[in-house]
Design a protein around this motif. Structure first.
Motif, PDB file in Angstrom:
ATOM      1  N   ASN A  57      -8.889  23.267 -27.788  1.00 52.21           N
ATOM      2  CA  ASN A  57      -9.617  21.827 -27.859  1.00 52.21           C
ATOM      3  C   ASN A  57     -11.057  21.972 -27.926  1.00 52.21           C
ATOM      4  O   ASN A  57     -11.762  21.009 -28.539  1.00 52.21           O
ATOM      5  CB  ASN A  57      -9.335  21.200 -26.450  1.00 52.21           C
ATOM      6  N   ASN A  81      -7.142  18.535 -18.195  1.00 55.17           N
ATOM      7  CA  ASN A  81      -6.095  19.157 -19.042  1.00 55.17           C
ATOM      8  C   ASN A  81      -5.559  18.371 -20.077  1.00 55.17           C
ATOM      9  O   ASN A  81      -4.321  18.227 -20.289  1.00 55.17           O
ATOM     10  CB  ASN A  81      -4.903  19.762 -18.362  1.00 55.17           C
ATOM     11  N   LYS A  82      -6.458  17.309 -20.681  1.00 53.67           N
ATOM     12  CA  LYS A  82      -5.976  16.447 -21.750  1.00 53.67           C
ATOM     13  C   LYS A  82      -6.376  16.853 -23.136  1.00 53.67           C
ATOM     14  O   LYS A  82      -7.184  17.692 -23.257  1.00 53.67           O
ATOM     15  CB  LYS A  82      -6.415  14.988 -21.307  1.00 53.67           C
ATOM     16  N   SER A  83      -5.716  16.442 -24.020  1.00 48.70           N
ATOM     17  CA  SER A  83      -6.073  16.743 -25.450  1.00 48.70           C
ATOM     18  C   SER A  83      -7.255  16.080 -25.895  1.00 48.70           C
ATOM     19  O   SER A  83      -7.848  15.363 -25.181  1.00 48.70           O
ATOM     20  CB  SER A  83      -4.738  16.379 -26.508  1.00 48.70           C
ATOM     21  N   HIS A  96      -9.601  26.632 -22.599  1.00 44.14           N
ATOM     22  CA  HIS A  96      -9.592  25.300 -23.226  1.00 44.14           C
ATOM     23  C   HIS A  96     -10.329  25.581 -24.763  1.00 44.14           C
ATOM     24  O   HIS A  96     -10.596  24.394 -25.437  1.00 44.14           O
ATOM     25  CB  HIS A  96     -10.459  24.232 -22.666  1.00 44.14           C
ATOM     26  N   TRP A 150     -12.868  19.547 -30.964  1.00 51.42           N
ATOM     27  CA  TRP A 150     -13.787  18.727 -30.332  1.00 51.42           C
ATOM     28  C   TRP A 150     -15.068  19.034 -31.102  1.00 51.42           C
ATOM     29  O   TRP A 150     -15.925  17.970 -31.696  1.00 51.42           O
ATOM     30  CB  TRP A 150     -14.162  18.764 -29.096  1.00 51.42           C
ATOM     31  N   MET A 170     -11.189  16.492 -20.259  1.00 50.32           N
ATOM     32  CA  MET A 170     -10.589  17.435 -21.274  1.00 50.32           C
ATOM     33  C   MET A 170     -10.252  18.829 -20.300  1.00 50.32           C
ATOM     34  O   MET A 170      -9.272  19.389 -20.262  1.00 50.32           O
ATOM     35  CB  MET A 170     -11.316  18.039 -22.375  1.00 50.32           C
ATOM     36  N   GLU A 195      -6.740  12.159 -26.197  1.00 46.91           N
ATOM     37  CA  GLU A 195      -6.454  11.626 -24.852  1.00 46.91           C
ATOM     38  C   GLU A 195      -7.748  11.890 -23.952  1.00 46.91           C
ATOM     39  O   GLU A 195      -8.023  10.882 -23.186  1.00 46.91           O
ATOM     40  CB  GLU A 195      -5.392  12.583 -24.217  1.00 46.91           C
ATOM     41  N   SER A 196      -8.549  12.649 -24.285  1.00 45.74           N
ATOM     42  CA  SER A 196      -9.934  12.948 -23.615  1.00 45.74           C
ATOM     43  C   SER A 196     -10.916  11.890 -23.656  1.00 45.74           C
ATOM     44  O   SER A 196     -11.475  11.385 -23.288  1.00 45.74           O
ATOM     45  CB  SER A 196     -10.599  14.337 -23.662  1.00 45.74           C
TER      46      SER A 196
END
Length: 200
Positions: free
Chosen positions: A35, A89-91, A32, A39, A85, A94-95
């Protein structure tokens, strides 16, 4: 954030009865990485903006209160960003949305954090000032250096333990929010009361 992701991944494996390794955590973090970087940038940017506003409102009591509320709101909204996240498995964006949804769904729309591991460790950190003060009173540079190094190491260990406990507790709360059950080793009532309604 990179190592926090690894810790949260390992915590979940353990809470589900598995036996995680350092490799499991590192693999989850590497998977990840894009991302995590995004973040990190978003978190740092928001933190910088809040800090700049705080400096501008330094002598404005009401402004400082509103800024504190804004900071608390951001913390709550993004509370579950890391587990959402990596486990869903979200962006990043989206998280953030998923984190807000989980908090509202599980604890309601007007909640405040009730439990703070950081507050406990802040008090423990203040304890480290005592030996440093005594060393300064001794007037010996050698004593000050030795005690100073010891205090810094103590603070580093406290920081690592605090971050680890927060990561584990976050994972336990996420487990409860997504399954409706407290993970093994955690009291269901304590998990339910991690957040309370405002004014309660």
């Amino acid at each position: 954030i990179f190592f926090n992701v690894g810790l949260v991944a390992c915590a979940r494996i353990r809470l589900q009865g598995g036996d995680p390794t350092v490799k499991d955590g590192m693999n989850a973090a590497i998977k990840h990485l894009p991302n995590i970087l995004l973040w990190a940038v978003i978190s740092a940017t928001v933190g910088l903006i809040l800090r700049m506003i705080s400096d501008k409102l330094e002598n404005n009591f009401l402004g400082q209160i509103l800024l504190s509320l804004l900071g608390m709101a951001w913390t709550l909204v993004t509370f579950f960003v890391v587990p959402v996240m990596i486990f869903e498995n979200k962006s990043v964006f989206e998280s953030i949305k998923g984190s807000t949804h989980l908090l509202k769904k599980t604890w309601g729309e007007t909640v405040v954090g009730q439990f703070s591991i950081g507050g406990i460790f802040l008090l423990l950190g203040v304890v480290g000032i005592v030996p440093l003060g005594i060393a300064l009173l001794s007037g010996s540079l050698g004593v000050v250096l030795i005690v100073g190094v010891g205090v810094v190491m103590y603070w580093v260990v406290l920081g690592v333990v605090s971050a680890s406990l927060q990561g584990i507790y976050l994972t336990a709360l996420y487990h409860y929010a997504t399954t409706g059950k407290a993970p093994q080793g955690f009291d269901a009532e304590e998990i339910k009361e991690a957040f309370v309604r405002k004014g309660k």
